[in-house]
Design a protein around this motif. Structure first.
Motif, mmCIF file in Angstrom:
data_model
loop_
_atom_site.group_PDB
_atom_site.id
_atom_site.type_symbol
_atom_site.label_atom_id
_atom_site.label_comp_id
_atom_site.label_asym_id
_atom_site.label_seq_id
_atom_site.Cartn_x
_atom_site.Cartn_y
_atom_site.Cartn_z
ATOM 1 N N ALA A 110 0.827 -1.217 0.000
ATOM 2 C CA ALA A 110 0.000 0.000 0.000
ATOM 3 C C ALA A 110 0.856 1.259 0.000
ATOM 4 O O ALA A 110 0.520 2.243 -0.660
ATOM 5 N N LEU B 75 1.811 1.933 -3.496
ATOM 6 C CA LEU B 75 0.645 2.301 -4.309
ATOM 7 C C LEU B 75 0.221 3.739 -4.059
ATOM 8 O O LEU B 75 -0.280 4.415 -4.947
ATOM 9 N N CYS B 76 0.444 4.197 -2.829
ATOM 10 C CA CYS B 76 -0.038 5.526 -2.431
ATOM 11 C C CYS B 76 1.058 6.591 -2.426
ATOM 12 O O CYS B 76 0.850 7.691 -1.930
ATOM 13 N N CYS C 47 -1.639 10.999 -7.596
ATOM 14 C CA CYS C 47 -2.469 9.932 -8.175
ATOM 15 C C CYS C 47 -3.470 10.484 -9.172
ATOM 16 O O CYS C 47 -3.947 11.600 -9.018
ATOM 17 N N GLN C 48 -3.788 9.668 -10.138
ATOM 18 C CA GLN C 48 -4.918 9.920 -11.036
ATOM 19 C C GLN C 48 -5.853 8.740 -10.818
ATOM 20 O O GLN C 48 -5.710 7.700 -11.441
ATOM 21 N N GLY C 49 -6.759 8.873 -9.887
ATOM 22 C CA GLY C 49 -7.560 7.731 -9.449
ATOM 23 C C GLY C 49 -6.745 7.025 -8.377
ATOM 24 O O GLY C 49 -5.526 7.082 -8.398
ATOM 25 N N CYS C 50 -7.368 6.388 -7.455
ATOM 26 C CA CYS C 50 -6.652 5.739 -6.361
ATOM 27 C C CYS C 50 -6.257 4.314 -6.767
ATOM 28 O O CYS C 50 -7.124 3.441 -6.853
ATOM 29 N N PRO C 51 -4.959 4.071 -7.025
ATOM 30 C CA PRO C 51 -4.539 2.738 -7.442
ATOM 31 C C PRO C 51 -4.912 1.646 -6.442
ATOM 32 O O PRO C 51 -5.317 0.554 -6.834
ATOM 33 N N LYS C 52 -4.809 1.968 -5.163
ATOM 34 C CA LYS C 52 -5.128 0.975 -4.134
ATOM 35 C C LYS C 52 -6.598 0.561 -4.231
ATOM 36 O O LYS C 52 -6.926 -0.626 -4.228
ATOM 37 N N LYS C 53 -7.481 1.533 -4.349
ATOM 38 C CA LYS C 53 -8.912 1.233 -4.449
ATOM 39 C C LYS C 53 -9.248 0.534 -5.764
ATOM 40 O O LYS C 53 -10.093 -0.362 -5.798
ATOM 41 N N GLU D 196 -8.144 -3.054 -5.383
ATOM 42 C CA GLU D 196 -9.066 -3.764 -4.485
ATOM 43 C C GLU D 196 -10.367 -4.092 -5.210
ATOM 44 O O GLU D 196 -10.904 -5.198 -5.081
ATOM 45 N N ASN E 212 -0.314 6.244 -13.409
ATOM 46 C CA ASN E 212 0.260 6.534 -12.098
ATOM 47 C C ASN E 212 1.712 6.070 -11.993
ATOM 48 O O ASN E 212 2.333 6.244 -10.952
#
Length: 94
Positions: A30, A33-34, A38-44, A47, A88
């Motif tokens: 995480a 990833l964070c 960001c352009q959109g949340c890669p983590k979300k 998931e 990203n």
């Protein structure tokens, strides 16, 4: 002359699932990833698609046969998420 047949929808869905698992960075922690803008949340996004892939794997294992629309929709979601994660900088462009 032998005709080339396209795979059935269950085989096509399993191929998409396998390719997505190979191509997307589910292994990244995480913190990585964070990191950064960001352009959109890669983590979300990961998931979300991970849940979709698990769901379809389960459904296929229980004998459900996806429609052509199901196969197309999952493929489209995977491509969009791959593109967002590439933007990203978490994976290299193809």
């Amino acid at each position: 002359m032998e005709s080339s047949r396209k795979p059935d929808t269950a085989t096509a869905m399993r191929a998409i699932i396998s390719e997505a698992r190979r191509a997307l960075p589910f292994h990244l922690p995480a913190a990585q990833l964070c990191a950064g803008p960001c352009q959109g949340c890669p983590k979300k996004l990961l998931e979300f698609i991970d849940g979709e892939l698990f769901d379809w794997t389960d459904r296929l294992d229980q004998g459900e046969v996806p429609t052509l629309g199901d196969v197309s929709a999952l493929g489209k979601r995977c491509r969009k998420i791959h593109a967002a994660i590439t933007k990203n900088g978490l994976i290299q462009p193809d």
